[in-house]
Motif scaffolding. Sequence first.
Motif, PDB file in Angstrom:
ATOM      1  N   LEU A  96       0.808  -1.220   0.000  1.00 32.91           N
ATOM      2  CA  LEU A  96       0.000   0.000   0.000  1.00 32.91           C
ATOM      3  C   LEU A  96       0.843   1.272   0.000  1.00 32.91           C
ATOM      4  CD1 LEU A  96      -2.630   1.617   0.226  1.00 32.91           C
ATOM      5  CD2 LEU A  96      -2.641   1.158   2.662  1.00 32.91           C
ATOM      6  N   ASP A  97       1.820   1.355   0.884  1.00 33.61           N
ATOM      7  CA  ASP A  97       2.624   2.578   0.964  1.00 33.61           C
ATOM      8  C   ASP A  97       3.458   2.775  -0.289  1.00 33.61           C
ATOM      9  OD1 ASP A  97       3.053   1.891   4.447  1.00 33.61           O
ATOM     10  OD2 ASP A  97       1.719   3.342   3.478  1.00 33.61           O
ATOM     11  N   LEU A  98       3.918   1.645  -0.839  1.00 31.92           N
ATOM     12  CA  LEU A  98       4.703   1.709  -2.073  1.00 31.92           C
ATOM     13  C   LEU A  98       3.839   2.286  -3.188  1.00 31.92           C
ATOM     14  CD1 LEU A  98       7.611   0.226  -2.342  1.00 31.92           C
ATOM     15  CD2 LEU A  98       6.454  -1.064  -4.102  1.00 31.92           C
ATOM     16  N   TRP A  99       2.610   1.785  -3.273  1.00 33.59           N
ATOM     17  CA  TRP A  99       1.687   2.224  -4.328  1.00 33.59           C
ATOM     18  C   TRP A  99       1.394   3.715  -4.209  1.00 33.59           C
ATOM     19  CZ3 TRP A  99      -3.406   4.092  -4.135  1.00 33.59           C
ATOM     20  CH2 TRP A  99      -4.052   4.172  -5.383  1.00 33.59           C
ATOM     21  N   ARG A 100       1.189   4.141  -2.955  1.00 35.77           N
ATOM     22  CA  ARG A 100       0.890   5.555  -2.714  1.00 35.77           C
ATOM     23  C   ARG A 100       2.051   6.441  -3.135  1.00 35.77           C
ATOM     24  NH1 ARG A 100      -2.046   5.076   2.370  1.00 35.77           N
ATOM     25  NH2 ARG A 100      -4.210   5.543   1.903  1.00 35.77           N
ATOM     26  N   GLY A 101       3.267   5.921  -2.877  1.00 31.99           N
ATOM     27  CA  GLY A 101       4.448   6.748  -3.118  1.00 31.99           C
ATOM     28  C   GLY A 101       4.949   6.753  -4.551  1.00 31.99           C
ATOM     29  N   THR A 103       5.760   7.647  -8.216  1.00 29.78           N
ATOM     30  CA  THR A 103       5.715   8.896  -8.981  1.00 29.78           C
ATOM     31  C   THR A 103       4.770   8.681 -10.157  1.00 29.78           C
ATOM     32  OG1 THR A 103       7.514   8.169 -10.410  1.00 29.78           O
ATOM     33  CG2 THR A 103       8.116   9.452  -8.438  1.00 29.78           C
ATOM     34  N   ASP A 104       4.344   9.784 -10.758  1.00 28.22           N
ATOM     35  CA  ASP A 104       3.425   9.680 -11.894  1.00 28.22           C
ATOM     36  C   ASP A 104       4.043   8.851 -13.004  1.00 28.22           C
ATOM     37  OD1 ASP A 104       2.249  13.130 -11.572  1.00 28.22           O
ATOM     38  OD2 ASP A 104       1.801  11.319 -10.444  1.00 28.22           O
ATOM     39  N   ASN A 105       5.333   9.080 -13.236  1.00 25.88           N
ATOM     40  CA  ASN A 105       6.034   8.351 -14.280  1.00 25.88           C
ATOM     41  C   ASN A 105       6.026   6.850 -13.997  1.00 25.88           C
ATOM     42  OD1 ASN A 105       7.600   7.609 -16.405  1.00 25.88           O
ATOM     43  ND2 ASN A 105       9.467   8.623 -15.712  1.00 25.88           N
ATOM     44  N   ALA A 106       6.383   6.496 -12.768  1.00 23.18           N
ATOM     45  CA  ALA A 106       6.443   5.074 -12.406  1.00 23.18           C
ATOM     46  C   ALA A 106       5.067   4.441 -12.508  1.00 23.18           C
ATOM     47  CB  ALA A 106       6.996   4.929 -10.991  1.00 23.18           C
ATOM     48  N   ARG A 107       4.073   5.197 -12.076  1.00 21.79           N
ATOM     49  CA  ARG A 107       2.703   4.687 -12.087  1.00 21.79           C
ATOM     50  C   ARG A 107       2.252   4.374 -13.511  1.00 21.79           C
ATOM     51  NH1 ARG A 107      -0.704   5.045  -7.850  1.00 21.79           N
ATOM     52  NH2 ARG A 107       0.608   6.561  -6.765  1.00 21.79           N
ATOM     53  N   LEU A 108       2.474   5.339 -14.388  1.00 23.27           N
ATOM     54  CA  LEU A 108       2.074   5.165 -15.787  1.00 23.27           C
ATOM     55  C   LEU A 108       2.883   4.046 -16.435  1.00 23.27           C
ATOM     56  CD1 LEU A 108       1.731   8.920 -16.695  1.00 23.27           C
ATOM     57  CD2 LEU A 108      -0.079   7.239 -16.975  1.00 23.27           C
ATOM     58  N   ALA A 109       4.177   4.020 -16.152  1.00 25.32           N
ATOM     59  CA  ALA A 109       5.039   2.998 -16.759  1.00 25.32           C
ATOM     60  C   ALA A 109       4.613   1.598 -16.346  1.00 25.32           C
ATOM     61  CB  ALA A 109       6.498   3.245 -16.371  1.00 25.32           C
ATOM     62  N   TYR A 161       7.131  12.013 -20.468  1.00 22.03           N
ATOM     63  CA  TYR A 161       7.829  10.856 -19.944  1.00 22.03           C
ATOM     64  C   TYR A 161       8.213   9.927 -21.094  1.00 22.03           C
ATOM     65  CZ  TYR A 161       5.691  12.390 -15.560  1.00 22.03           C
ATOM     66  OH  TYR A 161       5.282  13.118 -14.486  1.00 22.03           O
ATOM     67  N   PRO A 162       9.390   9.306 -20.994  1.00 21.44           N
ATOM     68  CA  PRO A 162       9.766   8.363 -22.059  1.00 21.44           C
ATOM     69  C   PRO A 162       8.973   7.066 -21.932  1.00 21.44           C
ATOM     70  CG  PRO A 162      11.405   8.359 -20.308  1.00 21.44           C
ATOM     71  CD  PRO A 162      10.386   9.385 -19.925  1.00 21.44           C
ATOM     72  N   LYS A 212      -6.298  13.662 -10.286  1.00 17.97           N
ATOM     73  CA  LYS A 212      -6.302  14.717  -9.267  1.00 17.97           C
ATOM     74  C   LYS A 212      -4.972  15.460  -9.269  1.00 17.97           C
ATOM     75  CE  LYS A 212     -10.289  13.787  -7.383  1.00 17.97           C
ATOM     76  NZ  LYS A 212     -10.814  12.720  -6.552  1.00 17.97           N
ATOM     77  N   LYS A 213      -3.899  14.749  -9.534  1.00 15.20           N
ATOM     78  CA  LYS A 213      -2.585  15.348  -9.348  1.00 15.20           C
ATOM     79  C   LYS A 213      -2.054  16.073 -10.582  1.00 15.20           C
ATOM     80  CE  LYS A 213       0.713  13.232  -7.275  1.00 15.20           C
ATOM     81  NZ  LYS A 213       1.701  12.153  -7.324  1.00 15.20           N
ATOM     82  N   VAL A 214      -2.317  15.543 -11.773  1.00 19.22           N
ATOM     83  CA  VAL A 214      -1.520  16.020 -12.906  1.00 19.22           C
ATOM     84  C   VAL A 214      -1.714  17.471 -13.357  1.00 19.22           C
ATOM     85  CG1 VAL A 214      -1.029  15.670 -15.343  1.00 19.22           C
ATOM     86  CG2 VAL A 214      -0.913  13.781 -13.800  1.00 19.22           C
ATOM     87  N   PRO A 215      -2.925  17.939 -13.679  1.00 18.91           N
ATOM     88  CA  PRO A 215      -2.949  19.249 -14.352  1.00 18.91           C
ATOM     89  C   PRO A 215      -2.185  20.370 -13.659  1.00 18.91           C
ATOM     90  CG  PRO A 215      -5.078  18.228 -14.558  1.00 18.91           C
ATOM     91  CD  PRO A 215      -4.239  17.329 -13.690  1.00 18.91           C
TER      92      PRO A 215
END
Lengths: 228, 384
Positions: A96-101, A103-109, A161-162, A212-215
């Motif tokens: 859970l904490d890992l998922w929360r933490g 980054t947008d890049n990591a999440r999308l990747a 992001y690449p 919620k975070k990006v714009p």
Amino acid sequence: MLNVAGEPPGDSWGIFAFLCAALCNLPTVPALNGTEELGAGQSIQKTYDLTRYLEHQLRTLAGTYLNYLGPPFNEPDFNPPRLARAERLPSATVDLDLWRGLTDNARLAANYRAYSRLLKYLRGLDSQVGTVELRHRLGHFCSSLQGLVLSIAGVMSSLGYPLPAGPAGPPPSSGTPAAPNDFLKKMDDFWLLKELQTWLWRSAKDFNRLKKKVPPAVVTLRIEARGF
Amino acid sequence: MANPIPSACCVVLAVVVVYAQRHSQQDSHIQYERVGADVTMKCGSMDWDAAVTWTANGTDIDDSHLNGSYLILKNVDLTQSGQYSCYEGSSWHLKYQTNLRVGVPPKEPVLMCRSNNYPKGFYCSWHLPSPTYIPNSFNISVIHGTREMVCEKDIFPKNRCHIRYLQLFSTVKYKVTLTVTNALGKNSTTLTFDEFAIVKPDPPESVVAKPVPNNPRRLEVSWQNPSSWPDPESFPLKFFLRYRPLILDQWQHVELSDGTSHTITDAYAGKEYIIQVAAKDNDIGTWSDWSVAVHATPWTEEPKHLTTEIQIIDPHLSQRSGDNLPQPPPPPPPHSLRTLPVLSLFISSILHTLRTYHASRHRCGGGQSHHPPSRGTCPKKPRR
């Protein structure tokens, strides 16, 4: 036009200071196209909607496919132990904490890689499977899933992001050993569908967070990168 | 010389302990029996043919229930629970004592698991569908794949325990087994579920409905996320609002994908409404129960003064009819003049009709209503 969405109304001093700071850095910042930020926000929303649509589609597809596999795969309480074979599938499970933490890049990747691989496995499903209707549904789902992968790629590139370099691991047809018997082959299919379902649930949450975070973050991120 | 006081204390203590032990051996004996069973109680170590007296809760039991010195209770029922004592016939020595508890083995328990605080974890709660009348103990086990997880028992409510998720988005199901045991038997039940299937938030809190000033068809409703939902930012809730006027049975529904307020714009003017809200995670799980119902009535204008109007328009009315018109109740003081012309029009039209009716009565002697008053010629009849 800078996107100042999220500023509380009447906070004119804040907006003024922000604009001044931004204008001072304008020569060093590449032309911030207002439509780009709006574009990212919109494509995140579209990707979110796509995951919901796919999840809905998968429910029907999985029901039909599991019925085709027959018992015990189509029993609601079926809860088999996870064999080592299933470990090659990209797993949505995360601390859970890992998922929360993330980054947008990591999440999308993570999403991009997972769906790229799942799509390859799905395409590798026996083309002689079941009825014509089942093959048709499977084909339709694959195209929708392809659309999701492209959509995620679109979000990543609009945010700068690449793209992750190709799906990790060997393609399923060559790398993994073929199932030694019919039952294990069915188990593989079962786990594939389960993992797809779980990923789609997870993606809805991932894209909710991104929505919620990006714009507003996009603008700040770029200015920060230029030594603001 | 040894101090006499501590040694005296030791003697007293020893006597007390021995006495307590002897009594505890007799008193603490509890015997559990099934409803409908036949119970045979032996009077301790006494022979079968010894003369004994049995009592139940202090009351003597008559000899018909005795078989020698054994007490026979056939087909026991719940009323026969109590303390049974056996005394030696002549010396009235207490030879045996037992606490008989009549009960039933447990039926299959009812188990429910739910996550109202996703993604923190979930809780399970249980109860027996029917009482056993004797003490029961519960044991719960939670297995996730190959791992056994510990479900921490809650202090309140009693039959409940909670588990924290170690990982999210798991493909492996959770298997929860509850076993209930008592002296007469045991029973168990198992639930197997996916992480997502049991997500059900608590109902929204602090639901408030207010009228909107100068808007007779609007009601403003606002509420808050349930306090048990830990992370509405990352796991947003969507809401379902239902409302109806008290006088109707049909609900109207509105689904709201975000925000914690809504304005109803199609309320019937002046009618009291009942409003409820429910919540659900945006993507997974099921809807919460409905919130506490709130009542509200849309804004209405204050009614105006009536009696003054009647007197002004037709002061002759009471004189002409001869009937006793009922006195109107004292009206509330007028507040607004906007409805004045409409109201006066309404009243004057009624009074006009009344006047015309009374006029026709006087002309045609009543009863002959099929003669329109405009004709003018009516058969002359003696006045009543």
